[in-house]
Design an enzyme around this catalytic site. Structure first.
Site, short mmCIF file in Angstrom:
data_model
loop_
_atom_site.label_atom_id
_atom_site.label_comp_id
_atom_site.label_asym_id
_atom_site.label_seq_id
_atom_site.Cartn_x
_atom_site.Cartn_y
_atom_site.Cartn_z
N GLU A 183 24.73 33.06 -17.24
CA GLU A 183 24.17 32.31 -17.54
C GLU A 183 22.50 31.86 -17.31
O GLU A 183 22.21 31.76 -17.12
CB GLU A 183 24.88 30.98 -17.57
CG GLU A 183 25.72 30.51 -17.47
CD GLU A 183 26.62 28.89 -17.86
OE1 GLU A 183 27.65 28.58 -18.55
OE2 GLU A 183 26.60 28.47 -16.24
N ASN A 200 33.19 23.45 -18.84
CA ASN A 200 32.76 22.43 -17.61
C ASN A 200 31.85 21.37 -17.90
O ASN A 200 31.47 21.57 -18.34
CB ASN A 200 31.85 23.95 -17.10
CG ASN A 200 30.18 22.91 -16.22
OD1 ASN A 200 31.35 22.45 -15.44
ND2 ASN A 200 29.52 24.21 -15.60
N GLY A 243 22.37 23.77 -21.96
CA GLY A 243 21.85 22.23 -22.41
C GLY A 243 20.81 22.66 -22.85
O GLY A 243 20.40 21.23 -23.10
N HIS A 263 27.03 27.88 -10.25
CA HIS A 263 25.98 28.00 -10.94
C HIS A 263 24.64 27.09 -11.13
O HIS A 263 24.28 26.90 -9.69
CB HIS A 263 26.90 26.17 -11.67
CG HIS A 263 26.43 26.06 -13.19
ND1 HIS A 263 25.72 25.76 -13.45
CD2 HIS A 263 27.12 26.03 -14.36
CE1 HIS A 263 25.48 24.89 -14.83
NE2 HIS A 263 26.54 25.40 -15.58
N SER A 297 24.63 27.17 -24.34
CA SER A 297 25.06 26.19 -25.21
C SER A 297 25.55 27.04 -26.47
O SER A 297 25.46 27.36 -27.56
CB SER A 297 23.40 26.51 -25.88
OG SER A 297 22.36 25.75 -25.35
N LYS A 352 31.31 19.30 -15.73
CA LYS A 352 30.37 18.76 -14.93
C LYS A 352 30.49 17.46 -14.64
O LYS A 352 31.62 17.21 -14.76
CB LYS A 352 28.86 18.69 -16.13
CG LYS A 352 28.88 20.17 -16.40
CD LYS A 352 27.54 20.92 -16.72
CE LYS A 352 27.04 22.54 -17.69
NZ LYS A 352 25.66 22.86 -17.95
N GLU A 372 23.22 25.33 -11.80
CA GLU A 372 22.51 23.70 -11.15
C GLU A 372 22.82 22.98 -9.73
O GLU A 372 22.05 22.34 -9.14
CB GLU A 372 23.65 23.21 -12.26
CG GLU A 372 22.99 22.31 -12.94
CD GLU A 372 24.00 22.69 -14.38
OE1 GLU A 372 25.02 21.61 -14.84
OE2 GLU A 372 23.65 22.34 -16.04
P1 PGA Z 1 26.23 24.02 -21.79
O1 PGA Z 1 26.10 25.00 -20.60
O2 PGA Z 1 26.96 24.97 -23.08
O3 PGA Z 1 25.81 23.48 -21.64
O4 PGA Z 1 24.97 25.02 -22.43
C1 PGA Z 1 26.49 25.99 -19.79
C2 PGA Z 1 27.19 26.02 -18.37
O5 PGA Z 1 26.42 25.09 -18.11
O6 PGA Z 1 28.23 26.14 -17.93
#
Ligand code: PGA
Length: 250
Positions: free
Chosen positions: A167, A9, A173, A95, A213, A11, A97
């Site tokens: 998640e 992803n 992140g 997601h 992460s 983003k 976000e």
């Molecule tokens: P990350 O994000 O690996 O940077 O923690 C995962 C995601 O948001 O899909």
């Protein structure tokens, strides 16, 4: 045996030319990868370029979002049909976000999931609790509500084409990865919910990714858990070496 699926992803990162370089670097190592389903999810503007880059390889293309209507007056939006025309086979939906910053509710995620399936796009439906919810022992309740509402009114034959990404919001992140044991517990719980919603066979067929992460140093332990069927990778998917290592650990 469920085939593992690892999706990057990206983003809101990478211009078209940067995306081309990243896809090229990944393709060099994974073009022939058959053991794991590999999916790249660049920003919309780079879908066409990445689609051309991975043509003829075993790597698949995914989008990060879509609208539920086929077409119409929805300024700034993109439909499932438009994604399919660019050879997208997957789409990330709900997601955290999008839920947090764009106020996407389970009802919206449900509409999008049904529209994606109707257009033969495989949805990667994201669920997960915040730190506060975990500390209040609400993880199971939150995840169950998200799963049941986001996947409401979807028949069993379509449910098997759906991928779920667990998640935990506190792990995205942040460098705070869930431990393999913490993640496995929630994945097993999700599979139990899926059994109730459909049946044992379907629940055993649906793939559940872990996201938050995930990186080369923790991928093997997470992916070694019985109910963890792959990863949704954010930060580490922007580095081709890390992303390839995670796929190879799957
Ligand atoms: P990350 O994000 O690996 O940077 O923690 C995962 C995601 O948001 O899909």
């Amino acid at each position: 045996m469920r085939k593992k699926i690892v999706a990057g992803n990206w983003k809101m990162n990478k211009t078209v030319s940067e995306a081309k370089h990243l896809a090229e670097a990944i393709k060099n190592d994974l073009a022939e990868c058959r053991e794991v389903d590999v999916v790249l999810c660049p920003p919309f503007i780079a879908l066409k370029t990445v689609s051309e880059m991975i043509e003829g390889t075993h790597i698949d293309l995914g989008a990060q979002n879509m609208h539920w209507e086929k077409s119409g007056a929805y300024t700034g939006e993109i439909s499932a049909e438009m994604l399919r025309a660019l050879y997208c086979h997957y789409v990330i939906l709900g997601h955290s976000e999008r839920r947090a910053y764009f106020h996407e509710t389970d009802e919206v995620v449900n509409k999008k999931t049904k529209a994606a399936l109707a257009a033969h796009l495989r949805p990667i439906v994201c669920v997960g609790e915040t730190l506060e919810q975990r500390e209040h022992n609400e993880t199971e309740h939150v995840v169950e509500t998200q799963i049941r509402n986001s996947l409401a009114h979807i028949g069993p034959e379509q449910l098997v084409d759906t991928i779920i990404a667990y998640e935990p919001v506190w792990a995205i992140g942040t460098r705070h990865t869930a431990t393999p044991d913490q993640a496995q517990k929630v994945h097993a719980f999700i599979r139990k919910i899926l059994t109730q919603m459909a049946d044992e066979h379907i629940a055993q067929t649906i793939r559940i990714q872990y996201g938050g992460s995930m990186k080369p140093s923790n991928a093997k332990d997470l992916l070694g858990q019985p109910d963890i069927d792959g990863g949704l990778i954010g930060g580490a998917s922007l580095d081709p070496i890390s992303f390839v290592e995670i796929v190879q650990a799957s």
